[in-house]
Design an enzyme around this catalytic site. Structure first.
Site, PDB file in Angstrom:
ATOM      1  N   LYS A  68      -5.252 -13.404   2.938  1.00 19.23           N
ATOM      2  CA  LYS A  68      -4.665 -12.808   4.134  1.00 19.23           C
ATOM      3  C   LYS A  68      -5.345 -13.424   5.348  1.00 19.23           C
ATOM      4  O   LYS A  68      -6.459 -13.939   5.260  1.00 19.23           O
ATOM      5  CB  LYS A  68      -4.874 -11.288   4.139  1.00 19.23           C
ATOM      6  CG  LYS A  68      -3.835 -10.520   4.946  1.00 19.23           C
ATOM      7  CD  LYS A  68      -2.521 -10.406   4.191  1.00 19.23           C
ATOM      8  CE  LYS A  68      -1.506  -9.551   4.960  1.00 19.23           C
ATOM      9  NZ  LYS A  68      -0.270  -9.342   4.207  1.00 19.23           N
ATOM     10  N   ASP A 100       3.397 -11.585   8.854  1.00 16.61           N
ATOM     11  CA  ASP A 100       3.029 -10.181   8.667  1.00 16.61           C
ATOM     12  C   ASP A 100       3.286  -9.521  10.017  1.00 16.61           C
ATOM     13  O   ASP A 100       4.038 -10.061  10.847  1.00 16.61           O
ATOM     14  CB  ASP A 100       1.562 -10.049   8.229  1.00 16.61           C
ATOM     15  CG  ASP A 100       1.176  -8.642   7.769  1.00 16.61           C
ATOM     16  OD1 ASP A 100       1.475  -8.305   6.619  1.00 16.61           O
ATOM     17  OD2 ASP A 100       0.588  -7.880   8.562  1.00 16.61           O
TER      18      ASP A 100
END
Length: 448
Positions: free
Chosen positions: A128, A168
């Site tokens: 991430k 995201d």
């Protein structure tokens, strides 16, 4: 040392070392408290201290991102990439641009991503990244300059077979386009280095819809397993971004009535059913606020500066799609009072740990984000496959694959829950099923 003592030791060490990172501690605690039954049946993973290896990221990259505003002011933000675990394949996970981003949030998201990616059964590891940069209120030029600066550093650490970021929160097609353009300028055309790309340069059909659609497919198969369906169900959704919008769209396609959705300023309630196309126009085209919904739908209600989960109205299915920890004990009590039977997470960790237990103790079936919202990363992996083949797939082909993947994820979680815990304990099912595949790969690859 007993299995329980080993797990407790791992958790105590993490809390002692990273007590200042609450989101990360929450994610690790939620995971560790469910995997003991699996470890008791498979003591080799304790003997080889697989948890000790798993909990520490393989690589944590933090860097400065300097950029210039339209007025010529020199600005700086912090960028991150957490390359957490590559036992199953190249690191895969989104980039989040939001002022709340810090190392704790990046680590919790990357840790969750390991098991989410494992559950898809596709060859992708967990990672991430992102920045505390806030795209809201910025011009296209400012966002472009920030993305270019961000990618100048990130590009040193990613590649189609090494680490493949996606979007995201705060990172949509516009941002992916700017990020990809800078990567291409520095490294040449490599289509598979980012996913969530616009269709004009090797993005995948159905990627935009994937997380929201996949969330609803997961609920569809859960209800189907109970001899029920979404048809005529009343549904509440938080958020009004990509995940929320397409969860609303798919739930309505399957016959549900979606009563409301929200943004950071408040929420709407429309008992006739949320007008999904109107929400798309407000949020995706005009980049406006949900308060604008009332001008077109005067019979709807808008509540300012409040959580949608405080609304007292009857519904059966809750789909939190906004952000982490949006549902605490107070909100959980209202959900139970409202008659919620299923809570499925479209966002990552939107339910606080104590609220999660309150819901499940009251008979609510809880569907954790690492399982229920895995559709986005699943289609990102399908985008990687299309890029590698240099062949685009049809929307129907991708959507069919997504539906099949979500069915498999639900069935895997449900079967694992029955084996190691109890029926409908989908959190334990998801954690153990996701962990088992990663742990086997880590053990086979040795101490690396």
């Amino acid at each position: 040392m007993s299995t329980q003592d080993y797990v407790t030791k791992m958790l105590d060490e993490v809390k002692e070392k990273y007590g200042y990172q609450p989101e990360y501690i929450q994610a690790v605690e939620e995971f560790l408290t469910t995997v003991t039954p699996f470890l008791e049946k498979n003591p080799i993973y304790c003997e080889k201290n697989i948890l000790g290896q798993l909990i520490i990221p393989e690589r944590l990259i933090e860097f400065r991102v300097p950029w210039m505003s339209d007025s010529g002011e020199w600005m700086v933000n912090t960028g991150y990439r957490i390359q957490y675990n590559s036992a199953l394949g190249p690191y895969k996970g989104g980039l989040r641009f939001h002022p709340s981003v810090n190392q704790s949030i990046m680590k919790f998201l990357a840790f969750e991503q390991i098991f989410k990616n494992s559950l898809t059964s596709l060859p992708i590891g967990g990672g991430k990244g992102g920045s505390d940069f806030d795209p809201k209120g910025k011009s296209d030029g400012e966002i472009m300059r920030f993305c270019q600066s961000f990618m100048q550093e990130l590009q040193k650490h990613i590649g189609p077979s090494m680490d493949v970021p996606a979007g995201d929160m705060g990172v949509g097609g516009r941002e992916i386009g700017y990020l990809y353009g800078e990567y291409k300028r520095l490294n040449g055309y490599q289509a598979g280095v980012l996913t969530g790309k616009p269709l004009t340069f090797w993005g995948s059909l159905a990627r935009t819809e994937a997380t929201g659609y996949g969330l609803v497919y997961f609920v569809k198969y859960l209800l189907q397993d109970k001899g029920d369906a979404l048809k005529d169900k009343r549904v509440m959704v938080s958020g009004s971004g990509n995940v929320a919008i397409y969860a609303i769209e798919k739930a309505q396609e399957l016959g549900a009535t979606v009563l409301g959705c929200s943004d950071s300023s408040g929420y709407i309630i429309d008992e006739d059913g949320v007008d999904c196309e109107l929400v798309k126009e407000i949020k995706e085209v005009k980049r406006g606020r949900l308060s604008d919904y009332i001008a077109a739908k005067p019979n709807a209600k808008y509540v300012e500066n409040a959580s949608i989960w405080t609304e007292n109205i009857a519904y059966e299915v809750a789909l939190p799609c906004a952000t982490q920890n949006e549902i605490g004990l107070d909100e959980a009590a209202i959900l139970i009072k409202n008659g919620v039977k299923v809570l499925a997470e479209g966002a990552n960790m939107p339910t606080k740990l104590e609220a999660l237990h309150q819901l499940t103790d009251s008979g609510v079936i809880y569907c954790p984000g690492k399982a229920a919202n895995a559709g986005g990363v699943a289609v990102s992996a399908l985008e990687m496959a299309q890029n590698a083949q240099r062949l685009p797939w049809t929307f129907e082909q991708v959507d069919s694959e997504l539906d099949s993947i979500m069915k498999n994820i639900y069935e895997t979680c449900a079967t694992t829950a029955k084996e190691y815990a109890k029926e409908d304990d989908l959190l334990t099912g998801a954690n153990i099923a996701g962990f088992e595949r990663v742990a086997k790969a880590m053990l086979a690859q040795g101490l690396v």
